[in-house]
Design an enzyme around this catalytic site. Sequence first.
Site, PDB file in Angstrom:
ATOM      1  N   LYS A 269     -77.397 -48.404 -24.848  1.00 57.35           N
ATOM      2  CA  LYS A 269     -76.649 -48.660 -23.604  1.00 57.35           C
ATOM      3  C   LYS A 269     -77.593 -48.742 -22.404  1.00 57.35           C
ATOM      4  O   LYS A 269     -77.429 -49.599 -21.542  1.00 57.35           O
ATOM      5  CB  LYS A 269     -75.607 -47.574 -23.367  1.00 57.35           C
ATOM      6  CG  LYS A 269     -74.383 -47.706 -24.261  1.00 57.35           C
ATOM      7  CD  LYS A 269     -73.344 -46.672 -23.874  1.00 57.35           C
ATOM      8  CE  LYS A 269     -72.160 -46.713 -24.811  1.00 57.35           C
ATOM      9  NZ  LYS A 269     -71.217 -45.599 -24.586  1.00 57.35           N
TER      10      LYS A 269
ATOM     11  N   LYS B  42     -69.498 -55.771 -34.886  1.00 54.02           N
ATOM     12  CA  LYS B  42     -68.314 -54.918 -34.936  1.00 54.02           C
ATOM     13  C   LYS B  42     -67.306 -55.381 -33.878  1.00 54.02           C
ATOM     14  O   LYS B  42     -67.701 -55.785 -32.776  1.00 54.02           O
ATOM     15  CB  LYS B  42     -68.793 -53.489 -34.620  1.00 54.02           C
ATOM     16  CG  LYS B  42     -67.747 -52.440 -34.648  1.00 54.02           C
ATOM     17  CD  LYS B  42     -68.394 -51.098 -34.292  1.00 54.02           C
ATOM     18  CE  LYS B  42     -67.346 -50.124 -33.800  1.00 54.02           C
ATOM     19  NZ  LYS B  42     -67.876 -48.836 -33.416  1.00 54.02           N
TER      20      LYS B  42
ATOM     21  N   LYS C  52     -64.477 -54.674 -27.508  1.00 57.12           N
ATOM     22  CA  LYS C  52     -64.031 -55.364 -26.292  1.00 57.12           C
ATOM     23  C   LYS C  52     -65.219 -55.997 -25.559  1.00 57.12           C
ATOM     24  O   LYS C  52     -65.136 -57.110 -25.062  1.00 57.12           O
ATOM     25  CB  LYS C  52     -63.321 -54.359 -25.382  1.00 57.12           C
ATOM     26  CG  LYS C  52     -62.316 -55.011 -24.487  1.00 57.12           C
ATOM     27  CD  LYS C  52     -61.290 -54.022 -24.017  1.00 57.12           C
ATOM     28  CE  LYS C  52     -60.219 -54.764 -23.237  1.00 57.12           C
ATOM     29  NZ  LYS C  52     -59.077 -53.947 -22.918  1.00 57.12           N
TER      30      LYS C  52
END
Length: 326
Positions: A111, A193, A196
């Site tokens: 991230k 995967k 969103k």
Amino acid sequence: MSRIFSGIQPSGELHLGNYLGAVKNWVQLQHQHPTIISIVDYHAITVAYDPELLRVRRREMAVSLLAAGVDPNVATVFLQSAVPEHTELQWIFNTITPLGELERQTQFKDKSARQESVNAGLLMYPVLQAADILLYRADLVPVGEDQMQHLELSRVIARRWNAAFGRGEDYFPEPQAVLTPTRRIMGLDGQAKMSKSMGNTIGLLETRDEIWAKLRPAVTDPARVRKTDPGHPDVCNIYHLHKAFSPPETVKHVYEQCTTAGWGCIDCKKVLLESMDQELVPIRRRAAELREQPQRVDEVLAAGATACRAIARQTVADVRERMGLD
Ligand code: SF4
């Protein structure tokens, strides 16, 4: 009886990856164990966000969970930020967690690599997760494989705190993983995967037409160029969705038709759409009813927060007492 804790980000409506990979499992487990499900809004603010949108998404997540079968008569559903003990316990755990352990977390590395400026909340995210779980002294945590590293950190924190302040007792149980039985659900692009942020999802509450508009062009077995080419169901995401939604005899039929080039991928997807409708139409109906009764959703969340605060206050009181903070 073993207590289960699970959290989900308030990303709005659930998508099929969340539903198949987590929520469907919770719906089963809630009848076997005391189950606490938190909509983790404090986790959601570790990245830039719109406050109004967050408000809407928290509610939509609650609607989705209840519509999907989470039953507030047997499970406890609440907003994380309604129970401030989560952040209090996190602070306490911050003080016994080496920085290096947090910097080594794979999700933090992934991230933070995608952001220009990294806030401390993103680094502390797994400590808050540990607090979420240990606040309720949960024994079991349903997780996907990608969450195993964070769960291991929760176990380490429990062990470390017990050793320092437990007075010879394992006050915090080391939570065990309950691995989700459904394999990882891939997105419609067949590459990553379902997520969103990748824009490759099907929403749990999308209409039949919306789902078909996404399903129709979805990636299948790349080796199946012509309808006459036999396919390989095991590498095809549509086949895995059949396994999640279609009855066993249909799954068998899909396998046979695919491997013998008995039908085309569009035929296969049409059958999947029907199977999905069987399961999703009642969920969509329940969600529509809940959206008409916002006070019902508020009541569920308020009752959940009250029940969780009672447990959380006791845990924090015990922790404070053992740490000389009472
Ligand atoms: Fe996938 Fe079905 Fe096409 Fe086979 S026939 S490749 S299982 S979509």
